[in-house]
Design a protein around this motif. Structure first.
Motif, PDB file in Angstrom:
ATOM      1  N   MET A  77       0.828  -1.206   0.000  1.00 49.39           N
ATOM      2  CA  MET A  77       0.000   0.000   0.000  1.00 49.39           C
ATOM      3  C   MET A  77       0.874   1.273   0.000  1.00 49.39           C
ATOM      4  N   PHE A  78       1.761   1.353   1.003  1.00 45.15           N
ATOM      5  CA  PHE A  78       2.658   2.511   1.073  1.00 45.15           C
ATOM      6  C   PHE A  78       3.576   2.559  -0.147  1.00 45.15           C
ATOM      7  N   ASN A  79       3.995   1.376  -0.593  1.00 42.37           N
ATOM      8  CA  ASN A  79       4.892   1.345  -1.743  1.00 42.37           C
ATOM      9  C   ASN A  79       4.207   1.849  -3.003  1.00 42.37           C
ATOM     10  N   LEU A  80       2.891   1.647  -3.075  1.00 39.49           N
ATOM     11  CA  LEU A  80       2.145   2.187  -4.217  1.00 39.49           C
ATOM     12  C   LEU A  80       2.036   3.699  -4.117  1.00 39.49           C
ATOM     13  N   ILE A  81       1.673   4.173  -2.928  1.00 38.31           N
ATOM     14  CA  ILE A  81       1.455   5.614  -2.760  1.00 38.31           C
ATOM     15  C   ILE A  81       2.761   6.375  -2.979  1.00 38.31           C
ATOM     16  N   SER A  82       3.868   5.837  -2.432  1.00 34.64           N
ATOM     17  CA  SER A  82       5.111   6.611  -2.492  1.00 34.64           C
ATOM     18  C   SER A  82       5.906   6.328  -3.766  1.00 34.64           C
ATOM     19  N   GLY A  83       5.359   5.529  -4.672  1.00 32.56           N
ATOM     20  CA  GLY A  83       5.971   5.399  -5.990  1.00 32.56           C
ATOM     21  C   GLY A  83       6.951   4.258  -6.153  1.00 32.56           C
ATOM     22  N   PHE A  84       7.114   3.397  -5.128  1.00 30.55           N
ATOM     23  CA  PHE A  84       8.052   2.287  -5.275  1.00 30.55           C
ATOM     24  C   PHE A  84       7.464   1.172  -6.125  1.00 30.55           C
ATOM     25  N   LEU A  85       6.120   1.070  -6.122  1.00 29.55           N
ATOM     26  CA  LEU A  85       5.455   0.117  -7.003  1.00 29.55           C
ATOM     27  C   LEU A  85       4.517   0.902  -7.892  1.00 29.55           C
ATOM     28  N   ARG A  86       4.347   0.397  -9.097  1.00 27.27           N
ATOM     29  CA  ARG A  86       3.476   1.079 -10.047  1.00 27.27           C
ATOM     30  C   ARG A  86       2.122   0.375 -10.027  1.00 27.27           C
ATOM     31  N   PRO A  87       1.040   1.106  -9.806  1.00 30.11           N
ATOM     32  CA  PRO A  87      -0.262   0.435  -9.760  1.00 30.11           C
ATOM     33  C   PRO A  87      -0.670  -0.091 -11.143  1.00 30.11           C
ATOM     34  N   ASN A  88      -1.340  -1.270 -11.147  1.00 28.22           N
ATOM     35  CA  ASN A  88      -1.806  -1.824 -12.420  1.00 28.22           C
ATOM     36  C   ASN A  88      -2.982  -1.034 -12.960  1.00 28.22           C
ATOM     37  N   SER A  89      -3.808  -0.527 -12.053  1.00 25.22           N
ATOM     38  CA  SER A  89      -4.952   0.259 -12.506  1.00 25.22           C
ATOM     39  C   SER A  89      -5.317   1.239 -11.395  1.00 25.22           C
ATOM     40  N   GLY A  90      -6.197   2.155 -11.715  1.00 27.54           N
ATOM     41  CA  GLY A  90      -6.671   3.106 -10.720  1.00 27.54           C
ATOM     42  C   GLY A  90      -5.768   4.323 -10.646  1.00 27.54           C
TER      43      GLY A  90
END
Lengths: 210, 359
Positions: free
Chosen positions: A1-14
């Motif tokens: 979750m945090f990794n998505l928000i802070s840019g470490f993971l790229r969300p697949n959608s949304g």
């Protein structure tokens, strides 16, 4: 979750909105520059650098000397360096750890290292501070101290988002709690209401058998 | 913090001057030739130390950048452009003094680049190449980065050895002198210019050193050390890690190319051994002996080891010595020679004395 928000993971959608701007897909450094700062569940301090230097890195987004200016050690670069140092000392004082400024970061005890991570994130002067399990690995006294500091940060006008399962910390300091179960939101309310929420109790504590 | 750096630099400059004076009075002026060459190699070492020790990115291809600088300046200053003088660009160059006429080794007239423009061209070309290659390559980490830069070095070596215009296995000779101040200072192998060349080379070393020392004490240097320590955290704190790694790579490649240019003019030529992998390994070994994140260590070790090597003290085992040094350092003193137990004891004593106020 945090990794998505802070840019470490790229969300697949949304999409992820921050301050009215879409930030999904941006690199972490870019998001940091927009005023979001984070700590890590597994502490990631910079080894072989002092506490002060670790916190000074937090000032990176608020300063601008680059290669040429650095190599020539221009007067304005020196002044900027002074300001970075002063601000970093200020933050260490705010958290009450000024006396450790010249200690090497990784030689500290675990609880103190968490404190330095917090200081480093604060040095970015974020609008939103993401704390990833700030109480993980801390004893009860340290957890209470962490809670006191987080409240102090909140009171200084910074929004703090915490992922944590230490209930003593979460219930004591939160204004609003979101409960997730397998990635799905199951509750979103003030602490007292969360404690009474039947769905939360069912998922986390188990059902009562008749 | 700031003052210490300048005192060290002045001390180093004093050492450079005293060595020259010693060679003068002991009639060993011929040492200066190897010392000059060793100075140029030290510039490569300074750049590589910044890249490896501070930014934490290994390169086993730096001899390639050194050779790129050297070969480009060699080709541009020795290739005869006069058959192409009808070409508008060439004739424009010729009229503006970028191309100059001179006599070659056999007395024939040739038209080739002025060393100043050849030098600029060589360094700029290397910067562009480092930019293009560095982007994708620096996304790799650890062993993979080592392999990729090793591959880069191999490619450059193979290009050098397989291209007619680069002289194949013979290299390029008859590279003219690079006149900086007419009559006073020219970078060439002339015995009358030996002392000037020694001071010019070590002057460049000191300037490079001051720039790099300033850099590591700056915001950029701090960011580089943070990348070395914990790249993720550094990125989360707003450091554009990819950009900083790339710029450091380019800077160190540019330093290597500059050293290559001047050494080629000093030697009057360049051969493919300058591009070989063993040269790259040698630079890495020197940075390791110096202590990775220790510019002064790397510089002093670079100067000494290259000097011994060129005086032939290691004999035919030259490359083996540097390989051996790398293994021994990694096994017994991964933080460099100056941080081994022997030196540590002294340092501790010094520190405790400092604390009790004796110093």
């Amino acid at each position: 979750m945090f990794n998505l928000i802070s840019g470490f993971l790229r969300p697949n959608s949304g999409e992820i909105m921050f301050n009215g701007q879409q930030i999904q897909g941006l690199k972490p450094y870019h998001i940091a520059a927009k005023g979001m700062s984070r700590t890590f569940q597994h502490i990631k301090l910079f080894p072989k650098m002092t506490i002060l230097e670790n916190v000074m890195i937090g000032r990176h987004v608020h300063s601008k000397s680059e290669f040429i200016a650095g190599m020539l050690n221009l007067p304005w670069t020196r002044r900027e360096e002074m300001r970075i140092k002063e601000k970093a000392m200020e933050i260490l004082a705010f958290l009450g750890i000024s006396d450790m400024a010249d200690t090497e970061a990784t030689s500290l005890a675990y609880g103190q290292q968490r404190m330095v991570e917090l200081a480093r994130a604060l040095a970015c002067e974020p609008r939103l501070l993401l704390l990833d399990e700030p109480a993980a690995g801390l004893n009860m006294r340290e957890t209470a101290e962490m809670g006191r500091l987080i409240t102090k940060i909140r009171d200084s006008g910074i929004t703090v988002l915490i992922v944590e399962h230490d209930m003593s910390l979460v219930m004591n300091i939160s204004d609003e709690i979101v409960v997730l179960s397998y990635g799905q939101k199951i509750a979103d309310d003030v602490p007292l209401a969360i404690q009474k929420d039947s769905e939360v109790i069912r998922v986390y504590l188990g059902e009562e058998n008749d | 913090m700031g003052n210490k750096k300048y005192i060290q630099t002045i001390g180093f400059a004093a050492a450079v001057v005293s060595i020259q004076i010693i060679t003068y009075f002991s009639a060993t002026g011929y040492f200066l030739t190897q010392l000059t060459m060793s100075g140029y190699y030290s510039i490569v070492v300074i750049g590589l130390c910044l890249l490896m020790g501070y930014a934490g990115q290994i390169s086993i291809g730096h001899a390639g950048f050194f050779a790129m600088g050297g070969y480009i300046t060699a080709v541009l200053t020795t290739f005869n452009f006069s058959p192409f003088v009808k070409n508008t660009l060439i004739s424009l160059f010729s009229k503006t003094g970028i191309l100059i006429a001179r006599q070659d080794l056999y007395g024939g007239q040739i038209l080739s680049f002025h060393p100043l423009f050849a030098c600029a061209g060589a360094v700029i070309f290397t910067i562009v190449v480092a930019y293009i290659i560095g982007g994708p390559v620096l996304k790799l980490k650890g062993h993979y980065l080592a392999m990729a830069t090793l591959g880069l070095g191999t490619i450059i070596y193979k290009i050098v050895i397989g291209t007619t215009i680069l002289g194949e296995a013979d290299g390029i000779s008859d590279v003219p002198a690079f006149t900086l101040i007419p009559g006073l200072l020219e970078v060439s192998g002339k015995p009358s210019m030996r002392i000037q060349n020694y001071y010019f080379a070590w002057g460049l070393v000191i300037i490079s050193m001051v720039f790099v020392l300033n850099l590591i004490d700056s915001r950029v240097g701090r960011a580089l050390r943070s990348i070395h320590g914990a790249e993720d955290a550094s990125n989360a704190m707003g450091v554009d890690t990819a950009k900083y790694k790339l710029h450091t790579f380019v800077l160190s490649a540019a330093l290597a190319a500059m050293a290559g240019v001047f050494l080629t003019h000093f030697n009057g030529g360049i051969g493919p051994s300058e591009a070989s992998i063993m040269k790259s390994v040698r630079y890495v070994a020197i940075v390791a002996v110096g202590g990775m994140a220790n510019l002064w260590g790397a510089l002093i070790m670079g100067a000494l080891l290259n000097f011994f090597s060129m005086r032939g003290y290691f004999g035919t085992l030259d490359d083996a010595v540097f390989g051996g040094i790398l293994i021994l350092i990694m096994l017994f003193a991964p933080e460099g020679l100056l941080k081994t137990e022997l030196f540590k004891v002294k340092r501790k004593n010094f520190q405790s004395a400092e604390k009790s106020g004796e110093v």
